[in-house]
Design a protein around this motif. Sequence first.
Motif, PDB file in Angstrom:
ATOM      1  N   MET A   1     -18.524 -10.494  17.714  1.00 20.44           N
ATOM      2  CA  MET A   1     -19.815 -10.174  18.324  1.00 20.44           C
ATOM      3  C   MET A   1     -20.796  -9.626  17.297  1.00 20.44           C
ATOM      4  N   ARG A   2     -20.312  -8.856  16.337  1.00 18.92           N
ATOM      5  CA  ARG A   2     -21.211  -8.337  15.302  1.00 18.92           C
ATOM      6  C   ARG A   2     -21.753  -9.466  14.420  1.00 18.92           C
ATOM      7  N   ASN A   3     -21.031 -10.573  14.350  1.00 15.58           N
ATOM      8  CA  ASN A   3     -21.484 -11.709  13.545  1.00 15.58           C
ATOM      9  C   ASN A   3     -22.437 -12.633  14.307  1.00 15.58           C
ATOM     10  N   VAL A   4     -22.396 -12.616  15.638  1.00 12.54           N
ATOM     11  CA  VAL A   4     -23.245 -13.532  16.408  1.00 12.54           C
ATOM     12  C   VAL A   4     -24.407 -12.814  17.084  1.00 12.54           C
ATOM     13  N   TYR A   5     -24.328 -11.495  17.192  1.00 13.11           N
ATOM     14  CA  TYR A   5     -25.421 -10.715  17.787  1.00 13.11           C
ATOM     15  C   TYR A   5     -26.246 -10.060  16.697  1.00 13.11           C
ATOM     16  N   PRO A   6     -27.572  -9.950  16.845  1.00 10.28           N
ATOM     17  CA  PRO A   6     -28.366 -10.618  17.878  1.00 10.28           C
ATOM     18  C   PRO A   6     -28.582 -12.084  17.536  1.00 10.28           C
ATOM     19  N   GLY A   7     -28.829 -12.908  18.534  1.00  6.83           N
ATOM     20  CA  GLY A   7     -29.051 -14.326  18.294  1.00  6.83           C
ATOM     21  C   GLY A   7     -28.891 -15.149  19.546  1.00  6.83           C
ATOM     22  N   GLY A   8     -28.941 -16.460  19.378  1.00  7.66           N
ATOM     23  CA  GLY A   8     -28.918 -17.385  20.505  1.00  7.66           C
ATOM     24  C   GLY A   8     -27.529 -17.740  20.974  1.00  7.66           C
ATOM     25  N   ILE A   9     -26.613 -16.771  20.983  1.00  6.29           N
ATOM     26  CA  ILE A   9     -25.244 -16.984  21.453  1.00  6.29           C
ATOM     27  C   ILE A   9     -24.935 -15.951  22.527  1.00  6.29           C
ATOM     28  N   SER A  10     -24.366 -16.395  23.636  1.00  5.40           N
ATOM     29  CA  SER A  10     -23.937 -15.506  24.713  1.00  5.40           C
ATOM     30  C   SER A  10     -22.425 -15.510  24.776  1.00  5.40           C
ATOM     31  N   CYS A  11     -21.827 -14.344  24.857  1.00  2.00           N
ATOM     32  CA  CYS A  11     -20.369 -14.222  24.865  1.00  2.00           C
ATOM     33  C   CYS A  11     -19.880 -13.820  26.252  1.00  2.00           C
TER      34      CYS A  11
ATOM     35  N   VAL B   1     -23.468  -9.312  39.076  1.00  2.00           N
ATOM     36  CA  VAL B   1     -23.570  -9.986  37.778  1.00  2.00           C
ATOM     37  C   VAL B   1     -22.183 -10.442  37.348  1.00  2.00           C
ATOM     38  N   GLY B   2     -22.133 -11.564  36.652  1.00  2.00           N
ATOM     39  CA  GLY B   2     -20.861 -12.094  36.186  1.00  2.00           C
ATOM     40  C   GLY B   2     -19.989 -12.556  37.335  1.00  2.00           C
ATOM     41  N   THR B   3     -18.711 -12.723  37.039  1.00  3.30           N
ATOM     42  CA  THR B   3     -17.723 -13.078  38.057  1.00  3.30           C
ATOM     43  C   THR B   3     -16.857 -11.855  38.354  1.00  3.30           C
ATOM     44  N   LYS B   4     -15.793 -12.078  39.073  1.00  5.39           N
ATOM     45  CA  LYS B   4     -14.912 -10.960  39.417  1.00  5.39           C
ATOM     46  C   LYS B   4     -14.242 -10.379  38.190  1.00  5.39           C
ATOM     47  N   ASP B   5     -13.922 -11.245  37.193  1.00  5.62           N
ATOM     48  CA  ASP B   5     -13.144 -10.790  36.044  1.00  5.62           C
ATOM     49  C   ASP B   5     -13.889 -10.847  34.719  1.00  5.62           C
ATOM     50  N   SER B   6     -15.063 -11.460  34.681  1.00  3.62           N
ATOM     51  CA  SER B   6     -15.738 -11.636  33.395  1.00  3.62           C
ATOM     52  C   SER B   6     -17.233 -11.428  33.532  1.00  3.62           C
ATOM     53  N   ILE B   7     -17.886 -11.204  32.396  1.00  5.79           N
ATOM     54  CA  ILE B   7     -19.330 -10.999  32.342  1.00  5.79           C
ATOM     55  C   ILE B   7     -19.867 -11.631  31.060  1.00  5.79           C
ATOM     56  N   MET B   8     -21.023 -12.266  31.154  1.00  7.66           N
ATOM     57  CA  MET B   8     -21.640 -12.866  29.967  1.00  7.66           C
ATOM     58  C   MET B   8     -22.731 -11.918  29.457  1.00  7.66           C
ATOM     59  N   ILE B   9     -22.699 -11.657  28.152  1.00  6.30           N
ATOM     60  CA  ILE B   9     -23.604 -10.685  27.552  1.00  6.30           C
ATOM     61  C   ILE B   9     -24.494 -11.376  26.529  1.00  6.30           C
ATOM     62  N   ARG B  10     -25.793 -11.061  26.593  1.00  5.83           N
ATOM     63  CA  ARG B  10     -26.783 -11.566  25.626  1.00  5.83           C
ATOM     64  C   ARG B  10     -27.387 -10.404  24.862  1.00  5.83           C
ATOM     65  N   VAL B  11     -27.504 -10.568  23.546  1.00  9.38           N
ATOM     66  CA  VAL B  11     -28.255  -9.632  22.717  1.00  9.38           C
ATOM     67  C   VAL B  11     -29.297 -10.470  21.982  1.00  9.38           C
TER      68      VAL B  11
END
Length: 879
Positions: free
Chosen positions: A743-753, A773-783
């Motif tokens: 995440m430190r290598n892809v944030y900030p930027g056009g990638i959502s994890c 937000v997200g599903t029951k077990d996961s969440i997508m985060i944008r920076v």
Amino acid sequence: MASASGFPASFYGEPGVLGLLANGISAFLVLLQNFHGARTGVPAEGVENILAGVHLILIGGVCQLVAGLLSFRKYDHLSGTSFVGYAALWGSYGATRIFIGANQQSPNLFNESTLINNTIQDLFADTSINTTDISMFIKESAIAGLVPYILLSFLLAFCSATVNYIMPFVFGAITLTLVFEAVGLVAGWALVVSGVLELIILLFAMYGSSALLIKGLAQRYVLKGFGNPLFNVLLLGTTNASSSQSLGQEKKKNTKYAEPMALGFFCDTVSPFILAFYAFNYFPSVSVAAIWITINSAAQLLSSYYAYLRQDCYHASKFGLHCMFWLVKTWEEHVVSVTIGRTEAGEVRHAMVGNWFFVSAALVLCIASLHKDTLELVHNSFFVLVTISTISQIPIDWYYIFFGVTCSLFTLLSYYGTFARLINTIAEKSLIPVGPQPVSTESLQKYLSYLKRSKIDECEDKGALLPDALFYLSNGVAALSSIHSSQPGLAFFDLTVPWVLIPGAITQAYVSRLQVQGGQRFGSVIPSFYVAIWATWSWFRFAGHRLQISTESGNGFAAGAIAFLVINAFLILVAAYRNLVLLALTTVMEVIIVCFLLSTLGQLPYQLEVAMLAIFAIICLYGMLASLVNSIFSNTLIPVGPSLIKNKKKKESETTNPCFIANSRETSGLLKIAKSLENSGVCGIPTDTVYALAASCKNPSAIEKIYSIKDRPAEKPICICISSVEQLVAAKPPFSSLLWEFMRNVYPGGISCIVPKGEWLLKLGVGPAYDRVGTKDSIMIRVPDHTITVHLCEFTGPLAITSANPSGEADSTHHDMVINRLGCKIAGVLCDGESNELVASTVVNCLKIDEGTISIVREGCVPALKVRQIFERVKSNMV
């Protein structure tokens, strides 16, 4: 602006399969002919060559061209350049074989006795070439065409070694094959060696295409060869700070398309190389060489087109100019070598002035490249020398020597430029030296802005439209080339046809296509109409003696000229809505059409026509300079004048907006949007990709509104947007060290994890919106890598965001699109102009990252290949 409704890269399969197979099958076709000739002792002739040529064009040319175009759309620099380049090669080689079959005079065209008959005196004879003698120079023309492709193929083989270890062997075998194919044109034994190498090409191409096909089906590499390079591209050099800065001058508004600069330099290597051979009299007939240069110029036009799609006006104009120049010079020399002869051409060329516009346009490009890197400026300066070397007033004894020398130097520089651009785009760093900026962007803007009068009321658009520079360029060349005296010779008319027809009709048809792509009102009407004018002008005024136009036909042209006058009068009205430069251009064109009408009646006032064509060319030169500079800097630095007729309805509509409008550059606007979000409002906001709908995680009801506003299916989860990774660290989620590092290598930027969901979201500030937000077990985060969005998140806390478009429709790439589509349903829009991308972020599933794998859920603005490269690098560093 390019259409915003393009497909994301993930919609395209693996074009490398088609490209490699096209190379392999093309090599196999040539292999069959070579082995058959070696076994029987009788080379292919007549219909056999024609059929082989047709198959090479269809398979090696057309199929590989499609693979190249799709590779550009998948943001694959190397494959796009390689496949389009090889499409030009196989297309040219196929056309040559058709030419051989159609003009073959004996059973064995390439036997030793034929070669002996081609004496040095014959090659250097200064006379026109009869069609029966053209076949004598097919092999010389083919060798001149093959040599630059040999050099470029070697370059592609070397560069591909930095990406994988299958393509270097394919391209390397092609390099050796082309060497022996060239030798085989003068020595039959080499064709056997070439056949063996072509078999190797076929085998490697079959394996490579199988590997890519299986990878596309399995979504992972099963067969070896792709995914791991022979050597790391970073070993080629170290990043230079100044050159890196210059490399980044072009803001990547669209990473959906690969950079076409390498392809443009590639084509600038081939065309001048062939023309240099001709200028030095290696072959006196340019008929076959014209086919090679024409096909290569078509490839260069594609580099201009993809530069346009990337919103890069500079390279779109540069490669369009170069393509036009090579075509004009090639077909002019075709007329010289086949119809007139150099001696007579030297006598009538003195009256031609069209090349002065090319010189002026090349100087304009030099000015526009002052804030680019040194390589661009030097390359443009050498192109100025090439255009100067072809000035018609140079004595014929020195004309071809000067032209040959400048073409040779330009070829060498273009070859280096191909290597530098290709490696630097693959590495996304300036590893190969390209030099610093000669002049800083700020200084150049300051100098150019001196031409602007502060009080003038400019047109409302932000800078000129991208194709405008090419529009003025093509019209300027055609107009200046049309100037002639009252009693020119017929040879002058023959030489002038390509100078008017190619820029005025063919290139301008391409400009019209770009205007249609941009979707601008009336955008394509003027260039499309001027295509008809210049084409008709060429046929009647310059090719009339060849077409044997009768008096009755002349009356028909007179009727057509009257129709032109009526239509152009309407275009004058259209131009009044645009700017003064275009208005002046269309007004002068009206007078030129009057002169054309008088010429059909035999009453032409030559002095008036010459004056109007000269004024028209001057307006075009100024229009090109203004359009190019204003588009490059997205600001009106060089005035084009206001529109004389204002669109009052448009102004009235702009005063009434369906929702609250805030300016992103004003702190008050940002605060108002933040307040609206805190009051359960849904707002459109800019991000580092496309525009998004945002709702505060403090207000779950606002998140529910997003689903109804977009008609979004309830089963589709919504992601959250935060300001920084540090904000995530403070929530202390139980992530592994590998996930944190990724995440430190892809944030900030056009990638959502996509990451595991947990109670840590409450500490992050999601709180009330946890279940929405997200599903029951996961969440997508944008920076996002966007200052405005980050500041907004700092005011409001985490935001629930999704793309600002009705579900199932294209993303919104401008705040006007958000207002027009959803303005009546949302509370407000934070306006920030055009978005940085045309597609949304790339979504990466990181739920199994601890098992050493990630998966690409959606490929967006960041290519999947780049994401996997980042992940592999992170994994290797963690070991």
